[in-house]
Design a protein around this motif. Structure first.
Motif, PDB file in Angstrom:
ATOM      1  N   SER A   1      -3.246  -7.904   0.393  1.00 12.78           N
ATOM      2  CA  SER A   1      -3.083  -7.729   1.834  1.00 12.78           C
ATOM      3  C   SER A   1      -4.441  -7.755   2.502  1.00 12.78           C
ATOM      4  O   SER A   1      -5.451  -7.341   1.945  1.00 12.78           O
ATOM      5  CB  SER A   1      -2.375  -6.408   2.109  1.00 12.78           C
ATOM      6  OG  SER A   1      -2.335  -6.171   3.497  1.00 12.78           O
ATOM      7  N   SER A   2      -4.458  -8.274   3.709  1.00 12.84           N
ATOM      8  CA  SER A   2      -5.718  -8.343   4.451  1.00 12.84           C
ATOM      9  C   SER A   2      -6.103  -7.009   5.058  1.00 12.84           C
ATOM     10  O   SER A   2      -7.151  -6.880   5.659  1.00 12.84           O
ATOM     11  CB  SER A   2      -5.605  -9.398   5.561  1.00 12.84           C
ATOM     12  OG  SER A   2      -4.551  -9.047   6.448  1.00 12.84           O
ATOM     13  N   SER A   3      -5.204  -6.004   4.927  1.00  9.82           N
ATOM     14  CA  SER A   3      -5.508  -4.689   5.484  1.00  9.82           C
ATOM     15  C   SER A   3      -6.659  -4.049   4.724  1.00  9.82           C
ATOM     16  O   SER A   3      -6.756  -4.146   3.503  1.00  9.82           O
ATOM     17  CB  SER A   3      -4.268  -3.798   5.410  1.00  9.82           C
ATOM     18  OG  SER A   3      -4.596  -2.496   5.810  1.00  9.82           O
ATOM     19  N   SER A   4      -7.517  -3.381   5.446  1.00  9.98           N
ATOM     20  CA  SER A   4      -8.682  -2.729   4.826  1.00  9.98           C
ATOM     21  C   SER A   4      -8.448  -1.244   4.593  1.00  9.98           C
ATOM     22  O   SER A   4      -9.389  -0.495   4.396  1.00  9.98           O
ATOM     23  CB  SER A   4      -9.909  -2.920   5.713  1.00  9.98           C
ATOM     24  OG  SER A   4      -9.671  -2.332   6.979  1.00  9.98           O
ATOM     25  N   SER A   5      -7.143  -0.827   4.622  1.00  9.73           N
ATOM     26  CA  SER A   5      -6.859   0.604   4.460  1.00  9.73           C
ATOM     27  C   SER A   5      -7.028   1.065   3.024  1.00  9.73           C
ATOM     28  O   SER A   5      -7.211   2.240   2.756  1.00  9.73           O
ATOM     29  CB  SER A   5      -5.435   0.907   4.940  1.00  9.73           C
ATOM     30  OG  SER A   5      -4.507   0.157   4.185  1.00  9.73           O
ATOM     31  N   LYS A   6      -6.890   0.118   2.091  1.00  6.69           N
ATOM     32  CA  LYS A   6      -7.046   0.500   0.686  1.00  6.69           C
ATOM     33  C   LYS A   6      -8.512   0.749   0.371  1.00  6.69           C
ATOM     34  O   LYS A   6      -9.383  -0.018   0.755  1.00  6.69           O
ATOM     35  CB  LYS A   6      -6.495  -0.598  -0.222  1.00  6.69           C
ATOM     36  CG  LYS A   6      -4.980  -0.742  -0.141  1.00  6.69           C
ATOM     37  CD  LYS A   6      -4.503  -1.770  -1.150  1.00  6.69           C
ATOM     38  CE  LYS A   6      -2.986  -1.879  -1.139  1.00  6.69           C
ATOM     39  NZ  LYS A   6      -2.497  -2.886  -2.104  1.00  6.69           N
ATOM     40  N   LYS A   7      -8.739   1.819  -0.358  1.00  3.65           N
ATOM     41  CA  LYS A   7     -10.106   2.157  -0.746  1.00  3.65           C
ATOM     42  C   LYS A   7     -10.259   2.055  -2.252  1.00  3.65           C
ATOM     43  O   LYS A   7      -9.303   2.264  -2.997  1.00  3.65           O
ATOM     44  CB  LYS A   7     -10.454   3.577  -0.291  1.00  3.65           C
ATOM     45  CG  LYS A   7     -10.464   3.744   1.220  1.00  3.65           C
ATOM     46  CD  LYS A   7     -10.866   5.168   1.591  1.00  3.65           C
ATOM     47  CE  LYS A   7     -10.896   5.354   3.097  1.00  3.65           C
ATOM     48  NZ  LYS A   7     -11.289   6.737   3.477  1.00  3.65           N
ATOM     49  N   ASP A   8     -11.429   1.718  -2.658  1.00  5.62           N
ATOM     50  CA  ASP A   8     -11.703   1.655  -4.091  1.00  5.62           C
ATOM     51  C   ASP A   8     -11.646   3.052  -4.691  1.00  5.62           C
ATOM     52  O   ASP A   8     -12.002   4.035  -4.039  1.00  5.62           O
ATOM     53  CB  ASP A   8     -13.086   1.051  -4.336  1.00  5.62           C
ATOM     54  CG  ASP A   8     -13.145  -0.405  -3.915  1.00  5.62           C
ATOM     55  OD1 ASP A   8     -12.073  -1.046  -3.882  1.00  5.62           O
ATOM     56  OD2 ASP A   8     -14.257  -0.878  -3.606  1.00  5.62           O
ATOM     57  N   GLU A   9     -11.187   3.143  -5.926  1.00  6.84           N
ATOM     58  CA  GLU A   9     -11.139   4.423  -6.612  1.00  6.84           C
ATOM     59  C   GLU A   9     -12.557   4.934  -6.853  1.00  6.84           C
ATOM     60  O   GLU A   9     -13.456   4.165  -7.175  1.00  6.84           O
ATOM     61  CB  GLU A   9     -10.401   4.288  -7.944  1.00  6.84           C
ATOM     62  CG  GLU A   9      -8.921   4.016  -7.786  1.00  6.84           C
ATOM     63  CD  GLU A   9      -8.199   4.018  -9.120  1.00  6.84           C
ATOM     64  OE1 GLU A   9      -8.891   4.169 -10.143  1.00  6.84           O
ATOM     65  OE2 GLU A   9      -6.973   3.861  -9.126  1.00  6.84           O
ATOM     66  N   ILE A  10     -12.708   6.230  -6.692  1.00  9.83           N
ATOM     67  CA  ILE A  10     -14.022   6.854  -6.853  1.00  9.83           C
ATOM     68  C   ILE A  10     -14.033   7.654  -8.148  1.00  9.83           C
ATOM     69  O   ILE A  10     -13.131   8.452  -8.400  1.00  9.83           O
ATOM     70  CB  ILE A  10     -14.337   7.773  -5.657  1.00  9.83           C
ATOM     71  CG1 ILE A  10     -14.327   6.967  -4.356  1.00  9.83           C
ATOM     72  CG2 ILE A  10     -15.680   8.461  -5.854  1.00  9.83           C
ATOM     73  CD1 ILE A  10     -14.509   7.823  -3.120  1.00  9.83           C
ATOM     74  N   GLN A  11     -15.023   7.429  -8.965  1.00 13.60           N
ATOM     75  CA  GLN A  11     -15.173   8.162 -10.203  1.00 13.60           C
ATOM     76  C   GLN A  11     -15.663   9.572  -9.915  1.00 13.60           C
ATOM     77  O   GLN A  11     -16.695   9.759  -9.254  1.00 13.60           O
ATOM     78  CB  GLN A  11     -16.165   7.447 -11.129  1.00 13.60           C
ATOM     79  CG  GLN A  11     -16.204   7.973 -12.537  1.00 13.60           C
ATOM     80  CD  GLN A  11     -14.991   7.571 -13.351  1.00 13.60           C
ATOM     81  OE1 GLN A  11     -14.280   6.654 -12.984  1.00 13.60           O
ATOM     82  NE2 GLN A  11     -14.751   8.269 -14.446  1.00 13.60           N
TER      83      GLN A  11
END
Length: 372
Positions: free
Chosen positions: A12-22
């Motif tokens: 999806s072109s949405s930028s709501s997803k964030k990368d998982e943080i360790q």
């Protein structure tokens, strides 16, 4: 509304997803979030486990220096309102609260009467379990005490202890008293209070004796007082007060006081049973418990189990690892810590069950690249 367009890779072109943080967590934070691992499943069991851990710490402190244990436990129950008053938290109008309680009692009486009329004389009222409350727990012993400078690390750092190794002990991982502090922090936010007197050169694990050659008790010159909290996220002690005073009362031992939430109604019988069983397996100990209730003085009671023997068991000695119980990681640790200068000396000195003859045979089977 038309569907969103997807990018070339199908996302999806949405930028709501964030990368998982360790994220890494300290031991204290892990056990605070998973307290059931250490026996702190619910308020009732947490109170029971807190009592057990503090009492057994006191037993260890006495047994480690070969002193007959005298352990006193005080439990003082208080309500939410009494806890708030002690902490200086303002509460509502007492008249309004009493009016609500009276209305609740009237409603309960009316409902019970209606149920009895509908069900006849043989109907039974449902049993109500007691609610959670707050408990000021104090455990006093006559053991070895704690060195002034060691108190913060002994009680404010999870997985820090003196019982690691191959030795039979009640505890090993340095969790018990620290979990009581963590439970206190979670349930009441109140730090623990420690009062202790210690003789220099005397420590747990068989490090010296509290008795002189003529059988008299050694007395520490100072009494340490400490108010201690714990930084959960750094797994470090947070010292609020830490001071020493002259030991004018010639006292030695440790007194620990902790304020925790709990449920006495559901765990009273287990606490009493635990003390009864403990008195059976430790006939050389004198155990006392005093329970009081700030709301109802009639509920107060005392228990006392007198000492029935003057003979204490021999102190547990640390053993060595048997070859059949080791693995690659443990062998590597032993090799890094050993003071032996040869492989043969390591096998015979750092492991159990290997004689010099057996050690030489093992080295011969390893090949010419290994030298005895």
């Amino acid at each position: 509304m038309p569907p969103r367009k997807s990018s070339a890779n199908g996302s999806s072109s949405s930028s709501s997803k964030k990368d998982e943080i360790q994220v890494s967590k300290s031991p204290a934070e892990f056990f605070a979030e998973n307290q059931s691992i250490a026996g702190f499943d619910n308020p009732g069991k947490s109170l029971y486990t807190t009592l057990r851990e503090l009492i057994e710490n006191s037993l260890d402190a006495c047994e480690s220096v070969n002193v007959l244990p005298d352990i006193s436990v005080t439990i003082e129950e208080m309500t939410q309102a009494q806890f708030n008053k002690m902490r200086g938290v303002p509460s509502g109008s007492p008249a309004k609260k009493q009016k609500k309680l009276d209305e609740k009692d009237d409603s309960t009486t009316t409902n019970d009467a209606a149920a009895e009329k509908a069900g006849g004389k043989g109907s039974k009222k449902p049993r109500r379990s007691g609610g959670d409350a707050y408990f000021l727990v104090t455990v006093l012993d006559n053991g070895c005490g704690m060195a002034h400078e060691a108190i913060p690390d002994l009680l404010g750092r999870v997985l820090s202890g003196s019982k690691y190794g191959v030795r039979q002990t009640r505890g090993k991982f340095g969790l018990g008293a620290k979990m009581a502090l963590i439970w206190s922090k979670k349930s009441t936010g109140v730090p623990i209070n420690i009062k202790t007197s210690h003789v220099k050169g005397v420590r747990g694990g068989g490090g010296g004796s509290l008795l002189t050659e003529d059988g008299k008790r050694k007395i520490g010159p100072k009494v340490s007082s400490c108010v201690l909290d714990i930084d959960i996220y750094k797994n470090q002690p947070r010292v609020i007060e830490h001071e020493q005073q002259d030991n004018k009362e010639s006292w030695i031992g440790t007194q620990m006081q902790v304020l925790v939430a709990g449920n006495w109604t559901t765990y009273k019988s287990r606490v009493v049973q635990y003390l009864q069983q403990l008195a059976i397996i430790t006939p050389y100990a004198k155990l006392e418990m005093a329970y009081s209730n700030r709301t109802d003085e009639k509920k107060a009671f005392n228990l006392q189990f007198d000492r029935r023997s003057e003979q204490m068991p021999a102190q547990a000695r640390e053993g060595k690892h048997h070859p059949s119980s080791v693995n690659n990681l443990l062998i590597q640790q032993l090799l890094e810590r050993t003071r032996s200068t040869s492989l043969l000396k390591f096998l015979t000195s750092d492991l159990s069950g290997i004689t010099a003859a057996v050690g030489k045979k093992l080295i011969d089977r390893l090949g010419s690249s290994f030298d005895a």
